[in-house]
Design a protein around this motif. Structure first.
Motif, PDB file in Angstrom:
ATOM      1  N   TYR A 409       0.823  -1.210   0.000  1.00 60.09           N
ATOM      2  CA  TYR A 409       0.000   0.000   0.000  1.00 60.09           C
ATOM      3  C   TYR A 409       0.865   1.272   0.000  1.00 60.09           C
ATOM      4  N   GLN A 410       2.146   1.143  -0.370  1.00 57.57           N
ATOM      5  CA  GLN A 410       3.031   2.306  -0.431  1.00 57.57           C
ATOM      6  C   GLN A 410       2.429   3.390  -1.324  1.00 57.57           C
ATOM      7  N   LYS A 432      -3.614  10.971 -18.877  1.00 54.70           N
ATOM      8  CA  LYS A 432      -4.164  11.571 -17.661  1.00 54.70           C
ATOM      9  C   LYS A 432      -3.291  11.204 -16.470  1.00 54.70           C
ATOM     10  N   TYR A 433      -3.511  11.921 -15.373  1.00 52.90           N
ATOM     11  CA  TYR A 433      -2.802  11.657 -14.126  1.00 52.90           C
ATOM     12  C   TYR A 433      -3.828  11.373 -13.039  1.00 52.90           C
ATOM     13  N   GLN A 434      -3.513  10.405 -12.198  1.00 53.28           N
ATOM     14  CA  GLN A 434      -4.456  10.027 -11.147  1.00 53.28           C
ATOM     15  C   GLN A 434      -3.993  10.443  -9.753  1.00 53.28           C
ATOM     16  N   GLY A 435      -2.930  11.223  -9.686  1.00 56.96           N
ATOM     17  CA  GLY A 435      -2.464  11.698  -8.392  1.00 56.96           C
ATOM     18  C   GLY A 435      -1.836  10.588  -7.577  1.00 56.96           C
ATOM     19  N   THR A 436      -1.924  10.666  -6.259  1.00 56.27           N
ATOM     20  CA  THR A 436      -1.318   9.664  -5.379  1.00 56.27           C
ATOM     21  C   THR A 436      -2.208   8.416  -5.310  1.00 56.27           C
ATOM     22  N   MET A 437      -1.566   7.262  -5.408  1.00 51.81           N
ATOM     23  CA  MET A 437      -2.269   5.975  -5.346  1.00 51.81           C
ATOM     24  C   MET A 437      -1.358   4.975  -4.642  1.00 51.81           C
ATOM     25  N   THR A 438      -1.871   3.815  -4.369  1.00 46.51           N
ATOM     26  CA  THR A 438      -1.034   2.781  -3.757  1.00 46.51           C
ATOM     27  C   THR A 438      -0.205   2.074  -4.823  1.00 46.51           C
ATOM     28  N   MET A 439       0.885   1.464  -4.385  1.00 49.36           N
ATOM     29  CA  MET A 439       1.722   0.699  -5.297  1.00 49.36           C
ATOM     30  C   MET A 439       0.912  -0.435  -5.931  1.00 49.36           C
ATOM     31  N   VAL A 652       5.868 -11.699   6.782  1.00 47.51           N
ATOM     32  CA  VAL A 652       4.956 -10.783   6.095  1.00 47.51           C
ATOM     33  C   VAL A 652       3.703 -10.624   6.952  1.00 47.51           C
ATOM     34  N   VAL A 653       3.311  -9.379   7.176  1.00 49.70           N
ATOM     35  CA  VAL A 653       2.178  -9.075   8.034  1.00 49.70           C
ATOM     36  C   VAL A 653       1.017  -8.553   7.200  1.00 49.70           C
ATOM     37  N   ALA A 654      -0.175  -9.069   7.435  1.00 47.07           N
ATOM     38  CA  ALA A 654      -1.377  -8.608   6.740  1.00 47.07           C
ATOM     39  C   ALA A 654      -1.987  -7.438   7.517  1.00 47.07           C
ATOM     40  N   THR A 655      -2.512  -6.478   6.776  1.00 49.16           N
ATOM     41  CA  THR A 655      -3.184  -5.338   7.394  1.00 49.16           C
ATOM     42  C   THR A 655      -4.373  -4.940   6.537  1.00 49.16           C
ATOM     43  N   ASN A 656      -5.459  -4.561   7.161  1.00 49.95           N
ATOM     44  CA  ASN A 656      -6.659  -4.173   6.422  1.00 49.95           C
ATOM     45  C   ASN A 656      -6.641  -2.673   6.205  1.00 49.95           C
ATOM     46  N   ARG A 657      -6.699  -2.283   4.945  1.00 50.99           N
ATOM     47  CA  ARG A 657      -6.707  -0.852   4.615  1.00 50.99           C
ATOM     48  C   ARG A 657      -7.808  -0.588   3.607  1.00 50.99           C
ATOM     49  N   GLY A 658      -8.837   0.102   4.050  1.00 45.57           N
ATOM     50  CA  GLY A 658      -9.943   0.435   3.178  1.00 45.57           C
ATOM     51  C   GLY A 658     -10.669  -0.775   2.643  1.00 45.57           C
ATOM     52  N   SER A 682       4.569   3.825  13.015  1.00 48.36           N
ATOM     53  CA  SER A 682       3.526   2.928  13.515  1.00 48.36           C
ATOM     54  C   SER A 682       2.353   2.941  12.570  1.00 48.36           C
ATOM     55  N   TYR A 683       2.315   1.875  11.701  1.00 49.49           N
ATOM     56  CA  TYR A 683       1.162   1.716  10.809  1.00 49.49           C
ATOM     57  C   TYR A 683       0.256   0.670  11.387  1.00 49.49           C
ATOM     58  N   SER A 684      -1.016   0.836  11.097  1.00 50.08           N
ATOM     59  CA  SER A 684      -1.995  -0.047  11.726  1.00 50.08           C
ATOM     60  C   SER A 684      -1.919  -1.461  11.202  1.00 50.08           C
ATOM     61  N   VAL A 685      -2.149  -2.368  12.088  1.00 55.14           N
ATOM     62  CA  VAL A 685      -2.348  -3.755  11.737  1.00 55.14           C
ATOM     63  C   VAL A 685      -3.798  -4.080  12.025  1.00 55.14           C
ATOM     64  N   GLU A 686      -4.462  -4.699  11.084  1.00 53.61           N
ATOM     65  CA  GLU A 686      -5.887  -5.000  11.214  1.00 53.61           C
ATOM     66  C   GLU A 686      -6.725  -3.743  11.460  1.00 53.61           C
ATOM     67  N   GLY A 687      -6.380  -2.629  10.748  1.00 51.21           N
ATOM     68  CA  GLY A 687      -7.248  -1.464  10.716  1.00 51.21           C
ATOM     69  C   GLY A 687      -7.026  -0.425  11.782  1.00 51.21           C
ATOM     70  N   SER A 688      -5.975  -0.502  12.609  1.00 52.51           N
ATOM     71  CA  SER A 688      -5.757   0.545  13.616  1.00 52.51           C
ATOM     72  C   SER A 688      -5.164   1.784  12.989  1.00 52.51           C
TER      73      SER A 688
END
Length: 781
Positions: A409-410, A432-439, A652-658, A682-688
């Motif tokens: 999700y970088q 066109k350009y879509q601005g910032t997005m995830t990798m 590898v750690v899974a995290t829920n994002r959106g 500190s990025y959230s793990v499982e949506g924190s």
């Protein structure tokens, strides 16, 4: 002065003799020592020769006169081709033209009618030639009789050129001379030699190359045939007329020296084009009619690999390949006659390779469609066409995960971008350009600008190292532009993507599994896989590449096989700016798809050999053809195979994002702004909740200043399609084992690919993109 007494005179004479002896003594001793050493060396050599000769194999008339055909087997052990047995017409001595006999003797063994199997004068001449580097030894040390023995009894592998083998060869040559006349020996030789393209014997070669018998050939044609056995591939007049002409003229000059022809006759023959009289059709083929159309590309590459191991395909070998004939037939059928795929014309071409992801075995290969590959380009191994966006996983995002620990999700930016040091912009198919997005989104939708920005942050140097670990090396430094277009073959691409599938281990692709020589010696080649990336990198790239085929906005949805766990990437390349107005809008030069399961990796190129000719462009709808081929073939070969998903590595750690499951490597949970990665946070793990205040900006690559958007792929020379250059990593190692009989098959590694110079292009696959600069990457047959 008093005279000496007789006694004193005699005493002086004795002292003189003693003095003389003392002066001569050391010289005589040295001479004696040298002579003694010479005698000992002679006796030792004679004894060793006798010992080796006593263990020589038995040579029979059958061995001397047989065709010594080489047999090729598929992975199940069934014969798929015989080189030689059905491709030779034996010709008796009285039917062989005198001119041909003179030509062969002149170029191969001028003292043939004077020696008795071994020629000491020839050996000394060859030795002097080797030491001095002069041209005295246009002929080597082996006589024509020794060459016949080698072709009839021994392996032609370079590794078998031992003193023992040479001694046995010489002994058997003497035996042959004692049992057969010179005319008979010459007859054996002319019928035995390999003449290229699966043809044995000069009579058959006359029919193959000129559609005539030997008796009807002209002087330049006979000279051409006489010179070919030394290197039948390099002297192929169809493929390498320059080399063929040089060799023919060497034969003519040799015939002048032996007074077989006059200088005037030689000059007249030299004035004739080497292509004059060559037939355009061949009644003889190197494989049986049942399988030839399916396996011609695979067989051609197998022969290249065989030569790369030091063997010649004319020595009675049994070659066991990794070919899955069922998969090969399916790939051929889909590429040529599938009614569900709307190929635009017969000129539309395909190059494809299927690799076993767990060991590197090449199980099938398609070198083209509606054309034979035997004399032309094997498009499965060509490296003259840009791969487009299939480069992104291996050069941009794979290195970003490996070295910068990017999570899936970088954040990456799809905003206006100009190559540093130039005025050339990177664009996408929609301008066109879509601005910032995830990798993940950038890879799934194949956006160009985020890929180039990611590569810029990784650094071209580190990305080049990542590619080298995946078997891809290049003669010229890569540039930022290569992040959206590499010049590698379908074979190289399939092998690289296989490393994503198997958890990060690279296996150099290979076709030959085992070789059994005529004398029963068997060699198996064991390939050792090499860690190319971490299991975490392989898993995260694979997880994102799944979306290419399953996401609604994915660029490869046409390749999806229902119910199959798979991942893949599309690639297209656009015409250069100076040609863009000559083709319809959104037209492409090349279209690729490279995908894989837990069992197989399949890479496919589609396009035209001459992409700048009229009506040689690919429409947006036709870019799906590569995906359609993949879907049909991968669905077929995956039947009755385990269908399992990839397992997440422990780090590898899974995290829920959106609502989307994303992944990051444990210990590197933070991300920053585009072109940066955090070492802590500190990025959230499982949506924190998350925090991204601390960032560490990575240093810029030294390779970002470029004035042109161009690069070159690795190249290879024209000898035996060289022969040899495959763009593979030099760190890969083959290990072989030798036994005295057929042993169990195991893995080996070898590949060859030809490569042409080409420039890098900008690419995109949801639709198409603008190319910055490309010379077309022609690698014509």
């Amino acid at each position: 002065m008093s005279k000496n007494s007789p006694q004193q005179t005699r005493a002086d004479m004795r002292r003189g003799r003693q003095f003389t002896k003392k002066k001569k003594g050391p010289f005589r001793r040295i001479i004696k020592i040298i002579l003694s050493l010479f005698v000992l060396a002679f006796l030792f050599g004679a004894g060793l020769f006798t010992y080796y000769a006593s263990s020589s194999p038995r040579i029979t008339r059958s061995a001397l006169s047989s065709d010594n055909s080489t047999k090729f087997y598929d992975a199940s052990g069934k014969v798929i081709s015989r080189l030689g047995s059905q491709n030779r017409d034996y010709v008796k001595s009285n039917k062989i033209p005198k001119t041909l006999k003179q030509a062969v003797v002149s170029i191969e063994d001028r003292r043939f009618y004077k020696h008795h199997g071994v020629d000491p004068i020839r050996i000394i001449g060859a030795a002097i030639s080797n030491v001095s580097g002069s041209s005295l030894g246009m002929q080597g040390g082996s006589t024509l009789t020794q060459q016949l023995v080698k072709l009839s009894v021994f392996s032609t592998a370079a590794s078998d050129r031992t003193l023992k083998r040479k001694a046995q060869e010489a002994w058997l040559a003497i035996q042959v001379e004692n049992h057969y006349s010179k005319a008979q020996i010459l007859e054996f030789y002319i019928n035995k030699v390999y003449m290229g393209n699966g043809v044995y014997g000069m009579q058959t070669a006359a029919e193959y190359y000129y559609n005539k018998t030997l008796e009807k050939l002209t002087l330049p044609e006979l000279a051409q045939l006489a010179g070919m056995p030394q290197s039948p591939v390099a002297y192929n007049p169809y493929k390498y007329p320059t080399y063929a002409t040089k060799r023919r003229d060497e034969v003519l000059d040799a015939m002048v020296k032996t007074k077989a022809i006059t200088q005037a006759q030689a000059q007249q023959a030299k004035n004739t084009s080497v292509k004059s009289g060559l037939t355009k059709t061949h009644s003889r083929t190197q494989t049986s009619a049942k399988t030839s159309k399916y396996i011609d590309a695979y067989l051609k590459q197998t022969i290249e690999e065989l030569r790369g191991k030091g063997y010649k395909p004319n020595s009675g070998l049994k070659v066991y390949t990794n070919l899955d004939l069922s998969a090969q037939k399916k790939l051929y059928q889909v590429s040529n006659n599938d009614p569900s795929i709307l190929y635009p014309s017969k000129r539309f071409q395909v190059g494809a390779t299927i690799v076993n992801v767990n060991n590197g075995k090449v199980v099938a290969m398609q070198g083209g469609r509606k054309a034979k590959v035997a004399f032309g380009l094997n498009r499965a191994v060509q490296t003259g066409r840009s791969t487009g966006s299939t480069a992104k996983p291996v050069m941009d995002y794979g290195p970003a995960v490996q070295y910068l620990k990017y999570p899936t999700y970088q954040p990456v930016k799809d905003t206006p971008y100009v190559y540093p040091g130039t005025d050339k912009s990177v664009m996408d198919f929609d301008n066109k350009y879509q601005g910032t997005m995830t990798m993940r989104k950038a890879l799934v939708e194949s956006r160009n600008i985020p890929a180039i920005r990611t590569l810029e942050n990784v650094g071209v140097s580190k990305a080049t190292g990542f590619l080298k670990n995946l078997g891809m090396t290049f003669k010229k430094p890569l540039e930022l532009q290569n992040g959206i277009g590499l010049y590698v073959s379908s074979q190289q691409l399939a092998a690289a993507y296989a490393a994503f599938s198997n958890g990060g281990t690279y296996y150099k692709p290979y076709l030959i599994n085992k070789i059994v020589q005529a004398n029963g010696v068997s060699r198996t080649y064991h390939k050792q896989g090499k860690r190319a990336m971490s299991p975490a990198t392989a898993f995260m790239i694979t997880n994102m590449l799944k979306g290419v085929m399953t996401d609604a906005n994915g660029s490869g949805t046409a390749a999806k096989v229902s119910g199959l766990y798979e991942a893949g990437k599309t690639g297209t390349t656009q015409y250069p700016d100076d040609y863009i107005n000559k083709v319809p809008a959104d037209s492409s030069m090349d279209s690729w798809f490279s995908g894989y399961t837990r069992n197989y990796s399949l890479a496919i190129w589609t396009g035209y050999d001459h992409q700048f000719k009229a009506d040689s462009y690919i429409t947006p709808a036709q870019t799906d053809i590569a995906q359609q081929i993949y879907k049909s073939v991968m669905g077929y070969i995956s039947q009755n195979k385990p269908n399992t998903d990839w397992t997440k590595p422990s780090d590898v750690v899974a995290t829920n994002r959106g609502g989307t499951t994303e992944y990051y490597v444990a210990g590197y949970p933070g991300v920053g702004t585009d072109n940066t990665a955090q070492a802590a946070g500190s990025y959230s793990v499982e949506g924190s909740s998350s925090s991204d205040n601390t960032v560490v900006t990575q240093p810029r690559s030294d390779n970002t200043r470029r004035s042109e958007s161009s690069t070159e792929s690795s190249e290879s020379t024209p000898t035996t399609q060289q022969p040899g250059g495959d763009g593979g990593s030099n760190n890969d190692r083959d290990s072989s084992s030798t036994t005295s009989s057929s042993s169990s098959q195991s893995d080996t590694s070898s590949s060859s690919s030809s490569s042409n110079t080409a420039s890098s292009s900008s690419s995109n696959d949801s639709g198409n993109s603008n190319q910055t600069d490309n010379n077309g990457g022609n690698n014509q047959p």
